[in-house]
Design a protein around this motif. Sequence first.
Motif, PDB file in Angstrom:
ATOM      1  N   SER A  16       0.821  -1.207   0.000  1.00 33.12           N
ATOM      2  CA  SER A  16       0.000   0.000   0.000  1.00 33.12           C
ATOM      3  C   SER A  16       0.860   1.264   0.000  1.00 33.12           C
ATOM      4  CB  SER A  16      -0.933  -0.003   1.208  1.00 33.12           C
ATOM      5  OG  SER A  16      -1.700   1.178   1.261  1.00 33.12           O
ATOM      6  N   VAL A  17       1.920   1.258   0.797  1.00 35.97           N
ATOM      7  CA  VAL A  17       2.795   2.429   0.873  1.00 35.97           C
ATOM      8  C   VAL A  17       3.408   2.751  -0.485  1.00 35.97           C
ATOM      9  CG1 VAL A  17       4.938   3.292   1.885  1.00 35.97           C
ATOM     10  CG2 VAL A  17       3.274   2.108   3.319  1.00 35.97           C
ATOM     11  N   MET A  18       3.670   1.744  -1.281  1.00 35.76           N
ATOM     12  CA  MET A  18       4.282   1.941  -2.590  1.00 35.76           C
ATOM     13  C   MET A  18       3.343   2.656  -3.563  1.00 35.76           C
ATOM     14  SD  MET A  18       6.086  -1.805  -2.987  1.00 35.76           S
ATOM     15  CE  MET A  18       6.546  -1.494  -4.690  1.00 35.76           C
ATOM     16  N   PHE A  19       2.024   2.639  -3.294  1.00 40.24           N
ATOM     17  CA  PHE A  19       1.058   3.236  -4.218  1.00 40.24           C
ATOM     18  C   PHE A  19       0.460   4.535  -3.681  1.00 40.24           C
ATOM     19  CE2 PHE A  19       1.130  -1.172  -5.603  1.00 40.24           C
ATOM     20  CZ  PHE A  19       1.076  -1.059  -6.985  1.00 40.24           C
ATOM     21  N   LEU A  20       0.990   5.081  -2.607  1.00 38.69           N
ATOM     22  CA  LEU A  20       0.372   6.247  -1.983  1.00 38.69           C
ATOM     23  C   LEU A  20       0.715   7.566  -2.672  1.00 38.69           C
ATOM     24  CD1 LEU A  20       0.698   5.462   1.834  1.00 38.69           C
ATOM     25  CD2 LEU A  20      -1.271   5.126   0.322  1.00 38.69           C
ATOM     26  N   SER A  21       1.569   7.533  -3.677  1.00 38.00           N
ATOM     27  CA  SER A  21       1.979   8.790  -4.317  1.00 38.00           C
ATOM     28  C   SER A  21       0.891   9.390  -5.192  1.00 38.00           C
ATOM     29  CB  SER A  21       3.238   8.556  -5.157  1.00 38.00           C
ATOM     30  OG  SER A  21       2.984   7.560  -6.148  1.00 38.00           O
ATOM     31  N   ASP A  22      -0.049   8.571  -5.645  1.00 38.21           N
ATOM     32  CA  ASP A  22      -1.074   9.062  -6.577  1.00 38.21           C
ATOM     33  C   ASP A  22      -2.389   8.365  -6.286  1.00 38.21           C
ATOM     34  OD1 ASP A  22      -2.514  10.100  -8.660  1.00 38.21           O
ATOM     35  OD2 ASP A  22      -1.530   8.884 -10.213  1.00 38.21           O
ATOM     36  N   ILE A  23      -3.447   9.149  -6.106  1.00 40.95           N
ATOM     37  CA  ILE A  23      -4.761   8.559  -5.836  1.00 40.95           C
ATOM     38  C   ILE A  23      -5.275   7.781  -7.038  1.00 40.95           C
ATOM     39  CG2 ILE A  23      -6.112  10.564  -6.635  1.00 40.95           C
ATOM     40  CD1 ILE A  23      -7.984  10.038  -4.265  1.00 40.95           C
ATOM     41  N   GLY A  24      -4.783   8.140  -8.235  1.00 40.62           N
ATOM     42  CA  GLY A  24      -5.185   7.410  -9.434  1.00 40.62           C
ATOM     43  C   GLY A  24      -4.644   6.002  -9.495  1.00 40.62           C
ATOM     44  N   ALA A  25      -3.710   5.671  -8.603  1.00 39.76           N
ATOM     45  CA  ALA A  25      -3.141   4.324  -8.571  1.00 39.76           C
ATOM     46  C   ALA A  25      -3.956   3.362  -7.721  1.00 39.76           C
ATOM     47  CB  ALA A  25      -1.707   4.378  -8.046  1.00 39.76           C
ATOM     48  N   LEU A  26      -5.093   3.799  -7.201  1.00 44.83           N
ATOM     49  CA  LEU A  26      -5.923   2.925  -6.371  1.00 44.83           C
ATOM     50  C   LEU A  26      -6.342   1.645  -7.090  1.00 44.83           C
ATOM     51  CD1 LEU A  26      -8.247   5.347  -4.331  1.00 44.83           C
ATOM     52  CD2 LEU A  26      -6.406   3.880  -3.488  1.00 44.83           C
ATOM     53  N   PRO A  27      -6.733   1.702  -8.378  1.00 46.14           N
ATOM     54  CA  PRO A  27      -7.048   0.441  -9.070  1.00 46.14           C
ATOM     55  C   PRO A  27      -5.874  -0.533  -9.093  1.00 46.14           C
ATOM     56  CG  PRO A  27      -7.938   2.287 -10.303  1.00 46.14           C
ATOM     57  CD  PRO A  27      -7.081   2.863  -9.218  1.00 46.14           C
ATOM     58  N   LEU A  28      -4.668  -0.013  -9.299  1.00 47.19           N
ATOM     59  CA  LEU A  28      -3.491  -0.886  -9.298  1.00 47.19           C
ATOM     60  C   LEU A  28      -3.257  -1.493  -7.920  1.00 47.19           C
ATOM     61  CD1 LEU A  28      -0.986   1.222 -11.439  1.00 47.19           C
ATOM     62  CD2 LEU A  28      -2.185  -0.863 -12.122  1.00 47.19           C
ATOM     63  N   LEU A  29      -3.430  -0.683  -6.874  1.00 48.75           N
ATOM     64  CA  LEU A  29      -3.232  -1.170  -5.512  1.00 48.75           C
ATOM     65  C   LEU A  29      -4.219  -2.282  -5.172  1.00 48.75           C
ATOM     66  CD1 LEU A  29      -2.175  -1.079  -2.592  1.00 48.75           C
ATOM     67  CD2 LEU A  29      -3.763   0.815  -2.175  1.00 48.75           C
ATOM     68  N   ARG A 174      -5.865   2.563 -18.937  1.00 52.64           N
ATOM     69  CA  ARG A 174      -6.477   2.873 -17.653  1.00 52.64           C
ATOM     70  C   ARG A 174      -7.953   2.493 -17.662  1.00 52.64           C
ATOM     71  NH1 ARG A 174      -6.145   6.630 -13.436  1.00 52.64           N
ATOM     72  NH2 ARG A 174      -7.905   6.149 -12.064  1.00 52.64           N
ATOM     73  N   GLU A 175      -8.630   2.724 -18.783  1.00 56.99           N
ATOM     74  CA  GLU A 175     -10.055   2.399 -18.877  1.00 56.99           C
ATOM     75  C   GLU A 175     -10.287   0.895 -18.736  1.00 56.99           C
ATOM     76  OE1 GLU A 175      -8.370   4.234 -20.960  1.00 56.99           O
ATOM     77  OE2 GLU A 175      -9.155   6.239 -20.475  1.00 56.99           O
ATOM     78  N   PHE A 176      -9.364   0.106 -19.280  1.00 49.44           N
ATOM     79  CA  PHE A 176      -9.516  -1.343 -19.187  1.00 49.44           C
ATOM     80  C   PHE A 176      -9.325  -1.816 -17.750  1.00 49.44           C
ATOM     81  CE2 PHE A 176      -7.570  -5.613 -19.353  1.00 49.44           C
ATOM     82  CZ  PHE A 176      -8.620  -6.302 -19.963  1.00 49.44           C
ATOM     83  N   LEU A 177      -8.327  -1.293 -17.058  1.00 47.42           N
ATOM     84  CA  LEU A 177      -8.079  -1.687 -15.671  1.00 47.42           C
ATOM     85  C   LEU A 177      -9.238  -1.287 -14.760  1.00 47.42           C
ATOM     86  CD1 LEU A 177      -4.287  -0.915 -15.116  1.00 47.42           C
ATOM     87  CD2 LEU A 177      -5.372  -3.148 -15.372  1.00 47.42           C
ATOM     88  N   ASP A 178      -9.884  -0.182 -15.069  1.00 46.18           N
ATOM     89  CA  ASP A 178     -10.975   0.285 -14.215  1.00 46.18           C
ATOM     90  C   ASP A 178     -12.160  -0.675 -14.194  1.00 46.18           C
ATOM     91  OD1 ASP A 178      -9.666   2.533 -13.358  1.00 46.18           O
ATOM     92  OD2 ASP A 178     -10.495   3.848 -14.905  1.00 46.18           O
ATOM     93  N   VAL A 179     -12.298  -1.507 -15.216  1.00 44.80           N
ATOM     94  CA  VAL A 179     -13.438  -2.435 -15.273  1.00 44.80           C
ATOM     95  C   VAL A 179     -12.993  -3.887 -15.147  1.00 44.80           C
ATOM     96  CG1 VAL A 179     -14.819  -0.842 -16.655  1.00 44.80           C
ATOM     97  CG2 VAL A 179     -13.357  -2.513 -17.807  1.00 44.80           C
ATOM     98  N   LEU A 180     -11.700  -4.120 -14.934  1.00 48.15           N
ATOM     99  CA  LEU A 180     -11.203  -5.483 -14.824  1.00 48.15           C
ATOM    100  C   LEU A 180     -11.072  -5.871 -13.356  1.00 48.15           C
ATOM    101  CD1 LEU A 180      -9.920  -8.000 -16.213  1.00 48.15           C
ATOM    102  CD2 LEU A 180      -7.695  -6.880 -15.939  1.00 48.15           C
ATOM    103  N   GLY A 193     -19.087   4.250 -12.582  1.00 47.00           N
ATOM    104  CA  GLY A 193     -20.241   3.353 -12.635  1.00 47.00           C
ATOM    105  C   GLY A 193     -19.912   1.985 -13.198  1.00 47.00           C
ATOM    106  N   THR A 194     -19.126   1.944 -14.282  1.00 49.31           N
ATOM    107  CA  THR A 194     -18.759   0.647 -14.869  1.00 49.31           C
ATOM    108  C   THR A 194     -17.913  -0.180 -13.915  1.00 49.31           C
ATOM    109  OG1 THR A 194     -16.870   1.752 -15.930  1.00 49.31           O
ATOM    110  CG2 THR A 194     -18.873   1.482 -17.246  1.00 49.31           C
ATOM    111  N   ALA A 195     -17.070   0.490 -13.136  1.00 48.84           N
ATOM    112  CA  ALA A 195     -16.247  -0.218 -12.164  1.00 48.84           C
ATOM    113  C   ALA A 195     -17.100  -0.806 -11.049  1.00 48.84           C
ATOM    114  CB  ALA A 195     -15.189   0.718 -11.582  1.00 48.84           C
ATOM    115  N   VAL A 196     -18.117  -0.060 -10.606  1.00 49.01           N
ATOM    116  CA  VAL A 196     -19.024  -0.569  -9.573  1.00 49.01           C
ATOM    117  C   VAL A 196     -19.756  -1.810 -10.083  1.00 49.01           C
ATOM    118  CG1 VAL A 196     -21.098  -0.070  -8.243  1.00 49.01           C
ATOM    119  CG2 VAL A 196     -19.330   1.678  -8.493  1.00 49.01           C
TER     120      VAL A 196
END
Length: 461
Positions: A16-29, A174-180, A193-196
Amino acid sequence: MAVGILFMSFLSVVSSVMFLSDIGALPLLMGALGLLGLFFGAFAVTAATNTILSEDLLKPISFMPVDEWDLRIALLLVGVYLGGASVPFLVIPGVIVASLYFKMWGLIFWGLVEAFSVLLLAFGIGYIAGSLGGKYTRSLFLRGVQTAVWLVFLSLAGILQIVPRLTPGASFSREFLDVLPPFSFGGAVLGLGTAVLSSVVFVVAGATVFWYGASRLWRMAGSGLSSVPVSPAGGRPLLRSGFFEPLLKDLKLLARNPRMLAYVIYYMNVVPLMIIFSFMRGSKTALIIPSLSLFMAGFAGAGAGYFYVAEGEGSLLLYVLPVTRGWLARRKAATCLVFSLPTMAIIATLGYVFGEPSIAVTGIIIFLLGAIGSSLAFSFLAARGLPRSPAVWTNETLREGYAGAQIIGLLFVIGLFLVSAFPVFVSDAQGFHSSLLMALSASIAFFFLGLATIKIKDEPL
């Protein structure tokens, strides 16, 4: 169990600490934590259920006055006791750290949902994969399929390491990861919405797989299909003194146990392949072939213990036969050497492709000398560490008298590798001949050390 929970929690927080630099990295985390939890959980549950079914461990309990429902619950919870309970802790601690850092409390909710769905899916996959073992040991083809599945489980970390290096230009949008799934849980936190929707589908899929896996596991446990048939001897002698007969016996034993065969292939071939791949550095690859051959030879010999465990309950019979520990050590060393030959072929190929034929031949000579010696030495240590009274040889019984010597031997092999490779690391091509001489000398020493174990006074099993 407590150690597993602490380890998973630590791994989750560090990730988790490795991904805290960017809120956009939440899907990766959330995707990375979910995949790790899925892998560890499925592996733990598969191993537990496969052992229970293949060894018919439920049969003694079935004769006791135990309610069927209680027996079902106990069977399903075995994976929890053997490591499955730590799966949610790969997700939750890291999510809590991220939510405190970004002050997004909805992250905790979606983290809990992800942890629950990953737990269900991991257990469902584990139940399905574990229930395949006993039933399919009758079919050669399906035994091969199960061995392949175990290899994928064991090699997943190496696959995730190697594939990005083989395809450096490949990437996901990024769009693909958001729904995977399970990356979509990070997108759900951000309100996509698609991610939910994708996350909800993942939860339903996890529950469905869990339900199907639990039902299948109970059918297999209650139907008696999990028992492993014992092939008739056909009037042939059980023990032969030739070279090929004990070797073929070991190969047949491993072929009937897909999980053990997968472990052997993984240790003897897949792990060396990953180590070799990590040392591939273009033109330097050929220079390090002698040291790498020495290291792989010593590493291969340390796997001799697997071939003792492969005996299973048949080890009890060996105690009443005229078998000595020295004879057994030599036969298991021969099997170990055979399984190490693919690694030798890989080293020779690298030497030929990145260098010249002489380097390939040198690598083969160093590997053969070192592998013969290390296989004999490690097999001798394993044979000496076997129980003195009749017992089934398992990893636990072998570990008591062999693990310490195995670790010391591996550390010694690593030290030899570092010493012999040092001239190449420092001087490149100028240090090649020094590295070659040290690796060849060490492999010859290994060879004579292995031969020396044959001269040690033998004793009955």
